[in-house]
Design a protein around this motif. Structure first.
Motif, PDB file in Angstrom:
ATOM      1  N   SER A 159       0.833  -1.207   0.000  1.00  0.00           N
ATOM      2  CA  SER A 159       0.000   0.000   0.000  1.00  0.00           C
ATOM      3  C   SER A 159       0.864   1.251   0.000  1.00  0.00           C
ATOM      4  O   SER A 159       0.561   2.228  -0.699  1.00  0.00           O
ATOM      5  N   LEU A 160       1.950   1.219   0.770  1.00  0.00           N
ATOM      6  CA  LEU A 160       2.854   2.365   0.797  1.00  0.00           C
ATOM      7  C   LEU A 160       3.470   2.604  -0.573  1.00  0.00           C
ATOM      8  O   LEU A 160       3.585   3.760  -1.032  1.00  0.00           O
ATOM      9  N   LEU A 161       3.823   1.521  -1.263  1.00  0.00           N
ATOM     10  CA  LEU A 161       4.379   1.656  -2.614  1.00  0.00           C
ATOM     11  C   LEU A 161       3.343   2.240  -3.570  1.00  0.00           C
ATOM     12  O   LEU A 161       3.650   3.154  -4.357  1.00  0.00           O
ATOM     13  N   ILE A 162       2.112   1.728  -3.509  1.00  0.00           N
ATOM     14  CA  ILE A 162       1.062   2.237  -4.401  1.00  0.00           C
ATOM     15  C   ILE A 162       0.764   3.699  -4.102  1.00  0.00           C
ATOM     16  O   ILE A 162       0.611   4.524  -5.024  1.00  0.00           O
ATOM     17  N   GLU A 163       0.681   4.048  -2.821  1.00  0.00           N
ATOM     18  CA  GLU A 163       0.428   5.440  -2.457  1.00  0.00           C
ATOM     19  C   GLU A 163       1.559   6.349  -2.942  1.00  0.00           C
ATOM     20  O   GLU A 163       1.306   7.455  -3.436  1.00  0.00           O
ATOM     21  N   THR A 164       2.795   5.868  -2.814  1.00  0.00           N
ATOM     22  CA  THR A 164       3.935   6.677  -3.260  1.00  0.00           C
ATOM     23  C   THR A 164       3.908   6.884  -4.762  1.00  0.00           C
ATOM     24  O   THR A 164       4.117   8.001  -5.256  1.00  0.00           O
ATOM     25  N   VAL A 165       3.656   5.799  -5.514  1.00  0.00           N
ATOM     26  CA  VAL A 165       3.602   5.918  -6.975  1.00  0.00           C
ATOM     27  C   VAL A 165       2.466   6.847  -7.394  1.00  0.00           C
ATOM     28  O   VAL A 165       2.622   7.695  -8.288  1.00  0.00           O
ATOM     29  N   THR A 166       1.307   6.712  -6.738  1.00  0.00           N
ATOM     30  CA  THR A 166       0.176   7.587  -7.061  1.00  0.00           C
ATOM     31  C   THR A 166       0.515   9.041  -6.757  1.00  0.00           C
ATOM     32  O   THR A 166       0.227   9.940  -7.562  1.00  0.00           O
ATOM     33  N   PHE A 167       1.131   9.278  -5.607  1.00  0.00           N
ATOM     34  CA  PHE A 167       1.500  10.650  -5.244  1.00  0.00           C
ATOM     35  C   PHE A 167       2.502  11.227  -6.236  1.00  0.00           C
ATOM     36  O   PHE A 167       2.381  12.390  -6.648  1.00  0.00           O
ATOM     37  N   MET A 168       3.480  10.409  -6.647  1.00  0.00           N
ATOM     38  CA  MET A 168       4.467  10.903  -7.608  1.00  0.00           C
ATOM     39  C   MET A 168       3.820  11.196  -8.953  1.00  0.00           C
ATOM     40  O   MET A 168       4.133  12.209  -9.596  1.00  0.00           O
ATOM     41  N   ALA A 169       2.921  10.301  -9.405  1.00  0.00           N
ATOM     42  CA  ALA A 169       2.250  10.529 -10.692  1.00  0.00           C
ATOM     43  C   ALA A 169       1.398  11.783 -10.638  1.00  0.00           C
ATOM     44  O   ALA A 169       1.416  12.618 -11.563  1.00  0.00           O
ATOM     45  N   ILE A 170       0.636  11.941  -9.547  1.00  0.00           N
ATOM     46  CA  ILE A 170      -0.208  13.134  -9.426  1.00  0.00           C
ATOM     47  C   ILE A 170       0.658  14.389  -9.303  1.00  0.00           C
ATOM     48  O   ILE A 170       0.367  15.428  -9.917  1.00  0.00           O
TER      49      ILE A 170
END
Length: 464
Positions: free
Chosen positions: A283-294
């Motif tokens: 979840s931390l990885l997905i949240e990080t990738v989403t935050f970076m993409a956004i």
């Protein structure tokens, strides 16, 4: 009349604009977090159910093994009671019971552990007990009149069933707790009495080895009447696994249950902790990738806004430069037109013959310069036309180019009219050519205008 609306402060406008830019990325991040939370709840529920099933299966195997061992231990001891009954029936018939009973009882005591005493009760009154030491209080006890709860009822059940009955754990006369197994001895035509063995419950439990029950599980052994034989009564209040232990005159229950709950046991399992850690890292990885993409998209949008603002400023500067340049270009054109007019007046004065005294070639050159200056002044690059060209790139203004062409067309027509039919052929031909050229220039700039200029002199038009 309504009061004028107060303008929104610049700080508030900036805050509103920043909020509008932030709410979309924040909404996307919140949706991703919500999806991950729902996924965790669902997957955790599935995994907990799997772990509960595994723990119940493991506990069922343990309970089955314990029940089997306990049943074997009890049946082994109940078999001794049956053997004692057969011995007493034979020995009482021969009159050697008192002599042979101690030796036979000693053999029974050595065959299993936990035998506290062995007794024979002719006419249901205890007369013989082994060993005598420590069991003196048992002698003379009337089994049918014993006041202890359930004691006399157990004897009556033994008379009815003619099989071994089990009573207890019960408080013993000689002290302590014990499990009493009793059977009726029949003589000729009527019951002779009863025999009994008293067993130590702790010895039986040690033989079953209840210590192999895992620490997170609790157990309880209860009779069919609900009396607790061993274990913890709290094990019966949860959702226990129950194994039935059949006895000659009833049954016992062996219950096995977690000390908290099956779900709590699953949540405390190390594999579930590993699942939680793995899901948290994912979840931390997905949240990080989403935050970076956004964040990257937000950065790109900011860069686009900045570049757009820079292009707008550059466009304004270019328009100002074009306006200033177009204004500056008017000065040389005015100077050209002025010098052309001065040159015309000077030549007229020198020749002394006015317009007709000039050479046709000079007149054409002068008028060509004046027409070019007029067309350039009226072209969209001029002061009024530059703004229209900036607003509509690639489109010429009819008010600029067409206006200049019309002016040139009118001047050529006036020259032709001043000459008239009486003018010379050369002069008429030159006027017709100028008029035809002006007409073509006007039509090229504005095709919607009607063509004309050579209709009055068709012969010259055909020669041109």
């Amino acid at each position: 009349m309504t009061a004028p609306r107060r303008p929104v402060p610049a700080v508030l406008r900036r805050l509103l604009a920043g909020g509008l830019r932030i709410w979309k990325p924040a909404a996307v991040q919140a949706v991703v977090t919500l999806v991950l939370l729902v996924g965790y709840v669902w997957m955790a529920d599935v995994y907990v159910r799997v772990l509960v099933a595994e723990h119940r299966a493991t506990a069922a195997l343990t309970a089955s093994s314990l029940a089997s061992t306990l049943s074997s231990a009890l049946n082994e001891r109940l078999a001794l009671v049956r053997g004692l009954t057969a011995f007493v029936e034979v020995a009482s018939g021969t009159g050697s019971l008192a002599e042979q009973f101690p030796r036979y009882a000693e053999g029974l005591r050595r065959s299993v552990v936990g035998v506290r005493n062995i007794s024979a009760a002719p006419d249901f009154v205890v007369r013989i007990v082994y060993p005598m030491e420590g069991n003196e209080k048992v002698l003379g006890n009337d089994l049918l009149r014993d006041a202890r709860p359930g004691f006399a009822d157990t004897v009556q059940r033994a008379i009815v069933s003619r099989d071994v009955t089990v009573h207890g754990p019960v408080k013993l006369l000689q002290g302590g707790q014990g499990l009493i197994a009793r059977q009726i001895v029949y003589g000729p035509g009527k019951p002779w009495g009863a025999v009994g063995l008293v067993f130590d419950v702790g010895a039986i439990l040690n033989e079953v080895r209840f210590d192999r029950v895992p620490a997170h599980l609790g157990f309880a052994v209860v009779t069919d009447s609900g009396q607790q034989v061993a274990g913890d009564a709290l094990a019966l209040k949860g959702d226990p696994l129950v194994e039935r232990i059949n006895l000659p005159d009833g049954f016992w229950h062996l219950a096995l249950a977690p000390r908290t709950s099956w779900e709590g046991l699953a949540h405390g399992d190390p594999t579930f902790r590993g699942f939680q850690l793995a899901f948290f890292l994912l979840s931390l990885l997905i949240e990080t990738v989403t935050f970076m993409a956004i964040g990257r998209r937000h950065t790109l949008e900011r860069q686009v806004d900045l570049r757009t603002a820079e292009l707008g400023r550059a466009k304004n500067e270019l328009e100002q430069f074009a306006y200033a340049t177009a204004h500056d270009l008017q000065e040389p054109l005015r100077a050209i037109a002025s010098y052309a007019q001065l040159l015309e007046h000077q030549q007229k004065g020198i020749a002394g013959r006015g317009e007709r005294g000039l050479h046709p070639r000079d007149r054409r050159r002068r008028r060509t310069a004046e027409d070019a200056a007029a067309r350039r002044a009226a072209f969209p690059g001029g002061e009024p036309g530059a703004a229209r060209l900036r607003r509509h790139p690639g489109r010429r203004s009819a008010e600029g180019g067409a206006g200049g062409a019309d002016a040139a067309h009118r001047r050529c027509r006036r020259r032709r009219d001043r000459g008239g039919p009486a003018a010379g052929a050369g002069r008429r031909a030159a006027a017709a050519r100028d008029l035809h050229r002006a007409d073509r220039q006007r039509h090229r700039i504005s095709p919607s205008l009607p063509r004309g200029g050579g209709a009055d002199f068709p012969s010259e038009g055909r020669r041109l």
